[in-house]
Write a protein that holds these residues in place. Sequence first.
Motif, PDB file in Angstrom:
ATOM      1  N   ASP A 110       0.864  -1.177   0.000  1.00  0.00           N
ATOM      2  CA  ASP A 110       0.000   0.000   0.000  1.00  0.00           C
ATOM      3  C   ASP A 110       0.898   1.223   0.000  1.00  0.00           C
ATOM      4  N   SER A 111       1.161   1.762  -1.159  1.00  0.00           N
ATOM      5  CA  SER A 111       2.052   2.910  -1.215  1.00  0.00           C
ATOM      6  C   SER A 111       1.970   3.574  -2.575  1.00  0.00           C
ATOM      7  N   ALA A 112       2.175   4.890  -2.576  1.00  0.00           N
ATOM      8  CA  ALA A 112       2.355   5.619  -3.824  1.00  0.00           C
ATOM      9  C   ALA A 112       3.663   6.399  -3.759  1.00  0.00           C
ATOM     10  N   CYS A 129      -3.159   1.482  -4.365  1.00  0.00           N
ATOM     11  CA  CYS A 129      -3.149   2.840  -3.839  1.00  0.00           C
ATOM     12  C   CYS A 129      -4.518   3.476  -4.064  1.00  0.00           C
ATOM     13  N   ILE A 133      -3.679   7.761  -0.278  1.00  0.00           N
ATOM     14  CA  ILE A 133      -2.280   7.340  -0.314  1.00  0.00           C
ATOM     15  C   ILE A 133      -1.484   8.219  -1.276  1.00  0.00           C
TER      16      ILE A 133
END
Length: 436
Positions: A110-112, A129, A133
């Motif tokens: 879970d990341s941008a 995402c 995020i």
Amino acid sequence: MEIKCSLNTFKKTDVTFIDSEKAYISRVADQPMAFETFQALKPYVKSIGVTDGFKKVIDTFDVSEGQTPAGFRVEYGLEEDGALRADLVRDISYDKNGVKRPTNVLFSADSANPYEVAPIKNILANLTCNPGIIYDLFINNPKANVGSQFKTRDEVMAEIGRILGPGADISVELNDPFGKSDAEILEEAAKFKEMLSEYRVVIKVPHTGPVSKETVDQLLTGDKKFSIPCDAPGTAEALRGHNIALMLQENGYRVNFTLMFEPYQTALALQAKPYFINSFVRHRFMQSEIMKKGLAAYDATRDPRYLEDIKKMFIEKDYLCKGQEMDLLSVKQAAEDLLKYRHFEDHEGSDGLDSVRHNLRWFKNTNLDDSRLIICSMEGPLNYPDIDKLLVEDEFSDLVNRVVITAEPNYLARFTSCNQVISYQRRFMNAANGAK
């Protein structure tokens, strides 16, 4: 004794490789083929080539010569003229050159934040995402977006796509599932497809509940509280997300159907033919703990303030809508009913994972062989270890290939370590440096 075969084995039977496709065929010519498969095909195969889809995958990605990209499995089809053609089919269970990933359980992030994704990229099969995020945690966060290098969502997603390469799906969420028409949603999805390729893009579609085009502004203005109970949506509003998911699926997009918290959402969500469904575990577990502690304190003291605390949580977490009243005895009953449904007092749900168990069991009763469960929203020292233990329980041994575990990269990273890593590294490094 295992007999090893490959496409090259057919050469010994006077089968020819199609001249114009030899460069493509060479990428799979040595990949293992079961002897039984070779024996079954041998009487019928006259030539060997690849499909147009195979060529398109290779031409889309920068794939080293003689290799096939991660994120695809090789399948073969026999045509009427005796041509055996290799195809590349999207499957994130596979690493490059048709080799399966090390475990059936896959990992996602879970990341941008491109800087955060880069160190973990080699173990990811998916990245997910959402606007929060992308904007809150990265673009508008000067500590993360160093030097404000990235200005737009498109710039961020393009860079993440470059970092991850072809092997990982990328789940991107619609900016506005309420105000846009179907045509506008398809236009937004098409932009993501152009940026990330049709092979990697997955469109995140949220459950919409009672929120609609007419009421969404309540979440954005004033006290941002909502006026309609969460369990009293209109039919059109509640199924808005399902119908968007079906519309996208019919237009060739894979869908990550998100915002699934309670098990009773699952069967209805599966009707939208999703590629991913989700089990959000963190906030639900934390709210259950608040209810359990409040009820225990009330039972011990009969002090109504403990029920007031539960009611306050009900309002804060949208169990109760703006202006909705509930007397304290009803609050007590509602909390008891929720804990019973969530099996919070027994093995099924005392770890907060009853929804995961429920959703995996549903996979035994679906006709969606390619759908997977994302276990998401984790926190604290026990969430991931409990999930890890659940997935080796005998009941779920045949379902782990349907699971993707996703969390913030730093959360996953903590479970690569423990106290003894430090203790032993102290010993090893001192020995290596000549300490006596």
